[in-house]
Design a protein around this motif. Structure first.
Motif, PDB file in Angstrom:
ATOM      1  N   PHE A  63     -15.029  13.348  15.548  1.00 59.98           N
ATOM      2  CA  PHE A  63     -14.740  13.822  14.197  1.00 59.98           C
ATOM      3  C   PHE A  63     -13.304  14.338  14.093  1.00 59.98           C
ATOM      4  O   PHE A  63     -12.642  14.142  13.068  1.00 59.98           O
ATOM      5  N   ASN A  66     -20.931  13.329   4.179  1.00 58.73           N
ATOM      6  CA  ASN A  66     -21.962  12.291   4.211  1.00 58.73           C
ATOM      7  C   ASN A  66     -22.235  11.845   5.642  1.00 58.73           C
ATOM      8  O   ASN A  66     -23.393  11.646   6.043  1.00 58.73           O
ATOM      9  N   TYR A  67     -21.165  11.690   6.433  1.00 55.91           N
ATOM     10  CA  TYR A  67     -21.327  11.361   7.849  1.00 55.91           C
ATOM     11  C   TYR A  67     -22.125  12.441   8.579  1.00 55.91           C
ATOM     12  O   TYR A  67     -23.017  12.141   9.385  1.00 55.91           O
ATOM     13  N   LYS A  98     -25.863  12.320   7.636  1.00 58.08           N
ATOM     14  CA  LYS A  98     -26.534  11.175   8.268  1.00 58.08           C
ATOM     15  C   LYS A  98     -26.736  11.402   9.762  1.00 58.08           C
ATOM     16  O   LYS A  98     -27.788  11.066  10.317  1.00 58.08           O
ATOM     17  N   ILE A  99     -25.747  11.999  10.424  1.00 57.04           N
ATOM     18  CA  ILE A  99     -25.878  12.258  11.858  1.00 57.04           C
ATOM     19  C   ILE A  99     -26.965  13.294  12.125  1.00 57.04           C
ATOM     20  O   ILE A  99     -27.735  13.177  13.093  1.00 57.04           O
ATOM     21  N   PHE A 159     -19.976   4.955  17.273  1.00 51.19           N
ATOM     22  CA  PHE A 159     -18.793   5.636  16.780  1.00 51.19           C
ATOM     23  C   PHE A 159     -17.534   5.396  17.618  1.00 51.19           C
ATOM     24  O   PHE A 159     -16.431   5.584  17.097  1.00 51.19           O
TER      25      PHE A 159
END
Length: 304
Positions: free
Chosen positions: A102, A119-120, A123-124, A222
């Motif tokens: 990140f 949003n990431y 979801k994670i 990722f």
């Protein structure tokens, strides 16, 4: 009277042939007629790109980079199966990889808004929670299958993953990218996920199953995104990161097994030296002919 009779009896003058894309049959000419100017427009090797050896070698670094990433994942799998590293170490590694990923995205990715980052994160979090709930199922998934079958299937899936992986892009859509990952990239990603689940199903504890699957999916999902954004941000930083990663991977593999070290070193030399040289040499045998027989390219002039 005589002159008009001669004019009526003389043969009509033949119209000049014109090369048109959609004009129908031209009177006096066959449909496949060609005149003496047919071969004057022939062009040889018009689209052949002359490649530079150094540029091809630098472009192949991305392949070596991902090969080393997969090699490190396999090393972690091996040490986990041999019980030389604990679930606590894997969990710390998961948090470290997630935080550093990140951080690199924040520094390098373009068009990365706070909303997209949030949003990431959501979801994670959902993904991690679901993975933790399903870890008991993964733990007993392959209990009735022999270990030899698991190792053979895992090896085949890893090779398939490397063969179909998109080395010039990302496994998930990068911020600001216009195109989504293609079909082969998705197949490659699914193969890596199945291989991770198969390896995790041979581990002794549920927490270790959760930790190793989370680690594997973080890398396979990722890591290509992070390296893609890093390459777009700075090519020199991309090369520096790649060379450091290659050196670390070779050192870890050498400490584990010298034969595997020789195999990996030979593979990296083949990818970064032999393949670029091979590509440059076969360009000499490139023979392409373009001419009027090619498919017509229509041009439309749009006026106000």
């Amino acid at each position: 009277m005589e002159s008009s009779r001669i004019a009526r009896n003389s043969p009509p003058t033949q119209r000049r042939w014109r090369k048109v894309a959609y004009g129908g049959m031209q009177p006096g000419f066959d449909d496949n007629h060609t005149d003496e100017t047919f071969l004057q427009e022939m062009v040889m090797n018009a689209n052949v790109v002359k490649r530079d050896m150094l540029k091809v070698m630098l472009d192949s670094v991305s392949i070596s980079q991902y090969l080393c990433i997969v090699a490190l994942v396999v090393l972690v799998w091996t040490h986990t199966l041999n019980s030389t590293i604990t679930s606590k170490f894997i969990l710390i590694l998961d948090v470290t990889l997630l935080g550093s990923g990140f951080f690199i995205l924040l520094l390098t990715a373009k068009n990365l808004s706070f909303r997209l980052l949030l949003n990431y994160a959501i979801k994670i979090s959902f993904f991690t929670t679901g993975l933790y709930v399903l870890s008991p199922i993964y733990h007993t998934l392959t209990r009735s299958i022999s270990s030899d079958s698991i190792w053979a299937l895992t090896t085949s899936l890893v090779i398939l993953h490397l063969f179909l992986h998109n080395y010039s892009g990302s496994t998930i859509k990068a911020p600001g990218a216009l195109e989504n990952p293609n079909l082969t990239s998705n197949i490659s990603l699914n193969a890596s996920i199945v291989a991770s689940v198969l390896i995790a199903s041979r581990l002794p504890s549920r927490l270790l199953v959760f930790a190793i699957i989370l680690f594997s999916l973080q890398v396979f999902l990722f890591a290509p995104l992070v390296t893609y954004c890093l390459k777009k941000y700075s090519y020199r930083l991309h090369l520096f990161f790649s060379f450091v990663l290659i050196a670390v991977t070779l050192t870890c593999v050498y400490r584990m097994h010298t034969l595997l070290f020789g195999f990996l070193l030979g593979l990296l030399v083949f990818v970064n030296l032999v393949c670029p040289y091979w590509l440059i040499r076969i360009q000499e045998y490139k023979f392409e002919i373009n001419g009027p027989w090619d498919e017509a390219k229509l041009c439309f002039n749009i006026t106000d």
